[in-house]
Design a protein around this motif. Structure first.
Motif, PDB file in Angstrom:
ATOM      1  N   VAL A 138     -22.244  17.094  55.075  1.00 38.17           N
ATOM      2  CA  VAL A 138     -20.966  17.810  54.959  1.00 38.17           C
ATOM      3  C   VAL A 138     -21.206  19.243  54.487  1.00 38.17           C
ATOM      4  CG1 VAL A 138     -18.796  17.905  53.673  1.00 38.17           C
ATOM      5  CG2 VAL A 138     -19.611  15.727  54.589  1.00 38.17           C
ATOM      6  N   THR A 139     -22.111  19.422  53.513  1.00 38.23           N
ATOM      7  CA  THR A 139     -22.398  20.761  52.995  1.00 38.23           C
ATOM      8  C   THR A 139     -22.979  21.662  54.074  1.00 38.23           C
ATOM      9  OG1 THR A 139     -22.799  19.818  50.793  1.00 38.23           O
ATOM     10  CG2 THR A 139     -23.639  22.032  51.210  1.00 38.23           C
ATOM     11  N   VAL A 140     -23.901  21.142  54.855  1.00 36.41           N
ATOM     12  CA  VAL A 140     -24.505  21.936  55.926  1.00 36.41           C
ATOM     13  C   VAL A 140     -23.454  22.336  56.960  1.00 36.41           C
ATOM     14  CG1 VAL A 140     -26.135  21.862  57.851  1.00 36.41           C
ATOM     15  CG2 VAL A 140     -26.818  21.002  55.612  1.00 36.41           C
ATOM     16  N   VAL A 141     -22.610  21.370  57.351  1.00 38.95           N
ATOM     17  CA  VAL A 141     -21.575  21.671  58.355  1.00 38.95           C
ATOM     18  C   VAL A 141     -20.606  22.727  57.830  1.00 38.95           C
ATOM     19  CG1 VAL A 141     -19.612  20.707  59.603  1.00 38.95           C
ATOM     20  CG2 VAL A 141     -21.755  19.439  59.492  1.00 38.95           C
ATOM     21  N   LEU A 142     -20.149  22.562  56.576  1.00 32.77           N
ATOM     22  CA  LEU A 142     -19.211  23.537  56.015  1.00 32.77           C
ATOM     23  C   LEU A 142     -19.863  24.904  55.844  1.00 32.77           C
ATOM     24  CD1 LEU A 142     -17.309  21.416  53.335  1.00 32.77           C
ATOM     25  CD2 LEU A 142     -16.521  22.122  55.592  1.00 32.77           C
ATOM     26  N   THR A 143     -21.131  24.921  55.446  1.00 36.68           N
ATOM     27  CA  THR A 143     -21.827  26.200  55.283  1.00 36.68           C
ATOM     28  C   THR A 143     -21.947  26.936  56.606  1.00 36.68           C
ATOM     29  OG1 THR A 143     -23.079  25.329  53.399  1.00 36.68           O
ATOM     30  CG2 THR A 143     -23.951  27.285  54.484  1.00 36.68           C
ATOM     31  N   VAL A 149     -17.774   4.799  50.801  1.00 36.06           N
ATOM     32  CA  VAL A 149     -18.032   4.294  52.156  1.00 36.06           C
ATOM     33  C   VAL A 149     -19.331   3.481  52.198  1.00 36.06           C
ATOM     34  CG1 VAL A 149     -18.560   5.002  54.520  1.00 36.06           C
ATOM     35  CG2 VAL A 149     -16.722   6.143  53.257  1.00 36.06           C
ATOM     36  N   ALA A 150     -20.366   3.985  51.527  1.00 31.27           N
ATOM     37  CA  ALA A 150     -21.652   3.269  51.526  1.00 31.27           C
ATOM     38  C   ALA A 150     -21.526   1.921  50.833  1.00 31.27           C
ATOM     39  CB  ALA A 150     -22.724   4.118  50.847  1.00 31.27           C
ATOM     40  N   ARG A 151     -20.819   1.893  49.694  1.00 31.81           N
ATOM     41  CA  ARG A 151     -20.628   0.622  48.988  1.00 31.81           C
ATOM     42  C   ARG A 151     -19.874  -0.378  49.857  1.00 31.81           C
ATOM     43  NH1 ARG A 151     -22.940  -0.986  44.180  1.00 31.81           N
ATOM     44  NH2 ARG A 151     -20.985  -1.979  43.580  1.00 31.81           N
ATOM     45  N   MET A 187     -27.106  11.905  51.446  1.00 30.24           N
ATOM     46  CA  MET A 187     -27.258  12.379  52.824  1.00 30.24           C
ATOM     47  C   MET A 187     -25.906  12.764  53.419  1.00 30.24           C
ATOM     48  SD  MET A 187     -30.267  10.018  54.520  1.00 30.24           S
ATOM     49  CE  MET A 187     -29.560   8.454  54.046  1.00 30.24           C
ATOM     50  N   PHE A 188     -24.852  11.982  53.095  1.00 31.25           N
ATOM     51  CA  PHE A 188     -23.520  12.317  53.563  1.00 31.25           C
ATOM     52  C   PHE A 188     -23.065  13.651  52.971  1.00 31.25           C
ATOM     53  CE2 PHE A 188     -18.837  11.904  53.301  1.00 31.25           C
ATOM     54  CZ  PHE A 188     -18.568  11.755  54.650  1.00 31.25           C
ATOM     55  N   MET A 189     -23.315  13.840  51.663  1.00 34.87           N
ATOM     56  CA  MET A 189     -22.950  15.103  51.022  1.00 34.87           C
ATOM     57  C   MET A 189     -23.722  16.264  51.636  1.00 34.87           C
ATOM     58  SD  MET A 189     -23.436  16.221  47.026  1.00 34.87           S
ATOM     59  CE  MET A 189     -25.212  16.322  47.256  1.00 34.87           C
ATOM     60  N   ALA A 202     -19.565  13.530  48.260  1.00 33.33           N
ATOM     61  CA  ALA A 202     -20.488  12.598  47.606  1.00 33.33           C
ATOM     62  C   ALA A 202     -19.739  11.368  47.108  1.00 33.33           C
ATOM     63  CB  ALA A 202     -21.209  13.292  46.456  1.00 33.33           C
ATOM     64  N   ALA A 203     -18.553  11.589  46.504  1.00 34.37           N
ATOM     65  CA  ALA A 203     -17.759  10.456  46.028  1.00 34.37           C
ATOM     66  C   ALA A 203     -17.290   9.585  47.183  1.00 34.37           C
ATOM     67  CB  ALA A 203     -16.563  10.968  45.222  1.00 34.37           C
TER      68      ALA A 203
END
Length: 460
Positions: free
Chosen positions: A18-23, A181-183, A13-15, A175-176
């Motif tokens: 970020v992808t949507v915002v950058l796009t 952050v999630a961990r 979801m984080f990836m 994603a990384a």
């Protein structure tokens, strides 16, 4: 996705975010950049158009076009990507600089000063078509200004290519980072998991510290710690209960064993054997009563007690029990007194047993010469039965535990007959709760009272 871990879901979801915002940002930048370059190109074309019009206004006749070429070359040659074509009313080329561009016929006849685009193979053009009225000429001239913008298109293609590469790299990096952050954020959950995996009867007193837990997980951690506290309390009660029932059963079993061994040690007459059997029968009855009571409580704990729903008048049960306990009360020098009336919807046999347990308990602990009183009161919402007796006060710390199994205020006391094994009040509470009521004890001012409150039925 339903089989993915919570960490993987949050990373994805984080990836995605970020992808949507950058796009969106990239597409917006690309669109604004193209509009900016179009504006610059249009500005250049308009400036050249106005300058060319100013030069052509000084043209006396078409035959003098050659005399204006130096001025037009100086004007248009400063921009190496710009080409200019001047046509007469017949469509004949009067001027073409720096080279003739094969502009489609449809673009040569436009009169409105709007910029048009045209692509010839790999070359991209933008231009303006304008009519110029010259004094002394019967028909206006047509001016075509053509700007080669191929380098703009190449720039945008490179920009889109690098943006796509950057978007892929950013998605992988996000994603990384999202995984890390999630961990880190879910580490309290891992702590709960590890604690739950290592949980045993010896570690029920451990608790998760609340200080490092994030605010969003504090409610979960508090609930988990509360669950551990309940499990610890239940385990302690179960352990104590197991020890108590073992102790209660050990005494009659030991008596049976001892008496039987003594009788069998040598031959005796029939009377000795009969006496031993009667004594054994008392102990067997005691064990049977304990087992029956335990089965009843086990059913109550699992919600298996099914009460018969009928209208029951509590004063009739009290009168019946007074008749039953009258001789026992007289032997102890006690008197019985009842007041009030009220009805409930319930099981008459269970209610009889509950009230009998409390009443027999009051008779057992009331000093000689006093009175045991039963009061029945009712309101619009509930009917309450209270059994009061004077006697030794019960300390406040014991009041809530009186209804625990095998609990006694003084553990050294073992009063009563085979039926007094410390389960009566526990059974009474189970019966009252099965009738959706509640029971509690008060002990103050020289009086100890047990109160049973039942929801009042519509018919009462």
């Amino acid at each position: 996705m339903k089989h993915l871990s919570l960490t993987a879901r949050m990373s994805l979801m984080f990836m995605l975010a970020v992808t949507v915002v950058l796009t969106v940002a990239g597409l917006s930048f690309n669109h604004l950049s193209q509009r900016h370059f179009e504006s610059l190109d249009y500005q250049v074309l308009v400036e050249k158009l106005e300058s060319t019009q100013s030069i052509l206004q000084r043209l006396p006749s078409v035959t003098n076009m050659a005399g204006l070429k130096p001025q037009l070359n100086a004007l248009l040659g400063a921009h190496r990507d710009l080409a200019a074509i001047i046509l007469d009313s017949e469509g004949q080329v009067l001027f073409a600089e720096p080279a003739m561009v094969n502009v489609p016929q449809g673009l040569r006849v436009r009169s409105a000063p709007t910029m048009w685009e045209w692509q010839d193979q790999a070359v991209m053009y933008r231009g303006l078509t304008a009519e110029i009225n010259i004094p002394g000429l019967a028909a206006p001239l047509t001016l075509l200004l053509v700007l080669d913008v191929t380098h703009h298109m190449a720039f945008f293609e490179a920009l889109q290519r690098w943006f796509t590469i950057g978007l892929v790299i950013s998605a992988l990096v996000s994603a990384a980072l999202g995984w890390v952050v999630a961990r880190s954020g879910l580490s309290p959950l891992w702590q709960v998991t590890q604690m739950a995996a290592s949980m045993s009867a010896k570690s029920l007193k451990e608790r998760i510290p609340m200080e490092p837990v994030p605010m969003e997980l504090q409610q979960l951690m508090a609930s988990f710690n509360a669950m551990l506290a309940r499990l610890d309390e239940a385990f302690v009660r179960l352990s104590n209960f197991s020890a108590d029932i073992a102790h209660e059963l050990r005494t009659p079993v030991s008596n049976l064993t001892t008496q039987t061994e003594v009788v069998l040690s040598r031959r005796r007459d029939i009377g000795a054997y009969e006496e031993t059997l009667y004594s054994n029968l008392d102990d067997l009855n005691r064990m049977s009563r304990i087992i029956d009571d335990m089965l009843f409580l086990a059913k109550a704990d699992n919600g298996l007690i099914v009460t018969q729903r009928e209208q029951v008048q509590l004063e009739k049960i009290v009168d019946k029990l007074f008749d039953y306990y009258q001789l026992a009360a007289e032997d102890r020098g006690l008197s019985l007194k009842a007041s009030g009336d009220g009805g409930v919807l319930g099981d008459v046999l269970m209610l009889d047993r509950a009230i009998s347990n409390v009443l027999s308990n009051a008779l057992r602990y009331t000093p000689r010469g006093n009175t045991v009183t039963v009061n029945i009161t009712q309101t619009s919402a509930a009917t309450t039965l209270s059994v009061e007796n004077p006697g030794e006060m019960i300390p406040a710390e014991h009041l809530k535990r009186l209804f625990d199994r095998f609990y006694r205020v003084d553990p050294a006391r073992r009063e009563g007959g085979p039926s007094n094994v410390g389960l009566g009040l526990a059974i009474t509470r189970s019966i009252v709760e099965a009738h959706r009521g509640r029971i509690w004890c008060t002990s103050a001012g020289g009086l100890t009272a047990f109160h049973m409150e039942f929801p009042r039925s519509a018919k009462a």
